[in-house]
Design a protein around this motif. Structure first.
Motif, mmCIF file in Angstrom:
data_model
loop_
_atom_site.group_PDB
_atom_site.id
_atom_site.type_symbol
_atom_site.label_atom_id
_atom_site.label_comp_id
_atom_site.label_asym_id
_atom_site.label_seq_id
_atom_site.Cartn_x
_atom_site.Cartn_y
_atom_site.Cartn_z
ATOM 1 N N VAL A 1 0.833 -1.198 0.000
ATOM 2 C CA VAL A 1 0.000 0.000 0.000
ATOM 3 C C VAL A 1 0.870 1.252 0.000
ATOM 4 C CG1 VAL A 1 -1.639 1.336 1.373
ATOM 5 C CG2 VAL A 1 -2.022 -1.082 0.989
ATOM 6 N N GLY A 2 1.932 1.239 0.759
ATOM 7 C CA GLY A 2 2.837 2.386 0.783
ATOM 8 C C GLY A 2 3.477 2.644 -0.563
ATOM 9 N N LEU A 3 3.932 1.592 -1.219
ATOM 10 C CA LEU A 3 4.530 1.748 -2.545
ATOM 11 C C LEU A 3 3.512 2.232 -3.575
ATOM 12 C CD1 LEU A 3 6.909 -1.349 -2.721
ATOM 13 C CD2 LEU A 3 7.539 1.066 -2.487
ATOM 14 N N LEU A 4 2.313 1.694 -3.503
ATOM 15 C CA LEU A 4 1.270 2.157 -4.421
ATOM 16 C C LEU A 4 0.909 3.609 -4.177
ATOM 17 C CD1 LEU A 4 -1.092 -0.940 -4.548
ATOM 18 C CD2 LEU A 4 0.311 -0.038 -6.401
ATOM 19 N N SER A 5 0.910 4.010 -2.932
ATOM 20 C CA SER A 5 0.595 5.383 -2.588
ATOM 21 C C SER A 5 1.675 6.344 -3.088
ATOM 22 C CB SER A 5 0.426 5.517 -1.077
ATOM 23 O OG SER A 5 0.111 6.837 -0.724
ATOM 24 N N VAL A 6 2.925 5.966 -2.925
ATOM 25 C CA VAL A 6 4.021 6.805 -3.413
ATOM 26 C C VAL A 6 3.995 6.880 -4.933
ATOM 27 C CG1 VAL A 6 6.536 6.964 -3.600
ATOM 28 C CG2 VAL A 6 5.482 6.480 -1.402
ATOM 29 N N GLY B 1 3.577 11.339 -2.314
ATOM 30 C CA GLY B 1 4.802 11.700 -1.608
ATOM 31 C C GLY B 1 5.228 10.613 -0.636
ATOM 32 N N THR B 2 6.443 10.763 -0.149
ATOM 33 C CA THR B 2 7.009 9.738 0.729
ATOM 34 C C THR B 2 6.290 9.680 2.075
ATOM 35 O OG1 THR B 2 9.151 10.119 -0.315
ATOM 36 C CG2 THR B 2 9.143 8.909 1.753
ATOM 37 N N VAL B 3 6.014 10.837 2.651
ATOM 38 C CA VAL B 3 5.360 10.860 3.962
ATOM 39 C C VAL B 3 3.951 10.280 3.861
ATOM 40 C CG1 VAL B 3 4.536 12.345 5.816
ATOM 41 C CG2 VAL B 3 6.732 12.811 4.734
ATOM 42 N N GLY B 4 3.236 10.628 2.813
ATOM 43 C CA GLY B 4 1.894 10.076 2.605
ATOM 44 C C GLY B 4 1.932 8.575 2.390
ATOM 45 N N GLY B 5 2.950 8.099 1.687
ATOM 46 C CA GLY B 5 3.097 6.665 1.467
ATOM 47 C C GLY B 5 3.396 5.913 2.739
ATOM 48 N N VAL B 6 4.241 6.501 3.586
ATOM 49 C CA VAL B 6 4.568 5.864 4.866
ATOM 50 C C VAL B 6 3.336 5.810 5.754
ATOM 51 C CG1 VAL B 6 5.892 6.145 6.994
ATOM 52 C CG2 VAL B 6 7.019 6.404 4.791
ATOM 53 N N LEU B 7 2.598 6.913 5.816
ATOM 54 C CA LEU B 7 1.395 6.931 6.647
ATOM 55 C C LEU B 7 0.338 5.957 6.129
ATOM 56 C CD1 LEU B 7 1.048 10.732 7.415
ATOM 57 C CD2 LEU B 7 1.755 8.913 8.951
#
Length: 80
Positions: A24-29, A34-40
């Motif tokens: 999910v983080g990779l798809l979000s990035v 952005g990186t912070v949004g992907g991490v969250l």
């Protein structure tokens, strides 16, 4: 100390939850958050996946008793 620190079931639940979070983080990035949004997003997905995976991977029980004890009580082995 013959006992392990974490059971196989717990390790599998945490591993699958972490895998879901990373995906999910990779798809979000890659979607441009952005990186912070992907991490969250990854942390939220991993946290939400823990109870789901925990329910999917049911404990190894037969009628409320562990399968190993059930098989040994019948005179067989737990392996088959």
């Amino acid at each position: 100390m013959d006992r392990s620190l974490v059971s196989v079931r717990a390790a599998l639940v945490l591993l699958l939850s972490a895998l879901a979070g990373v995906c999910v983080g990779l798809l979000s990035v890659s979607a441009g958050n952005g990186t912070v949004g992907g991490v969250l997003a990854g942390l939220a997905a991993a946290g939400g996946a823990v109870p789901v995976v925990n329910q999917v991977i049911a404990p190894d029980t037969v009628r409320g008793r562990p399968a190993v004890r059930e098989a040994r009580a019948k005179g067989g082995s737990a392996r088959g």
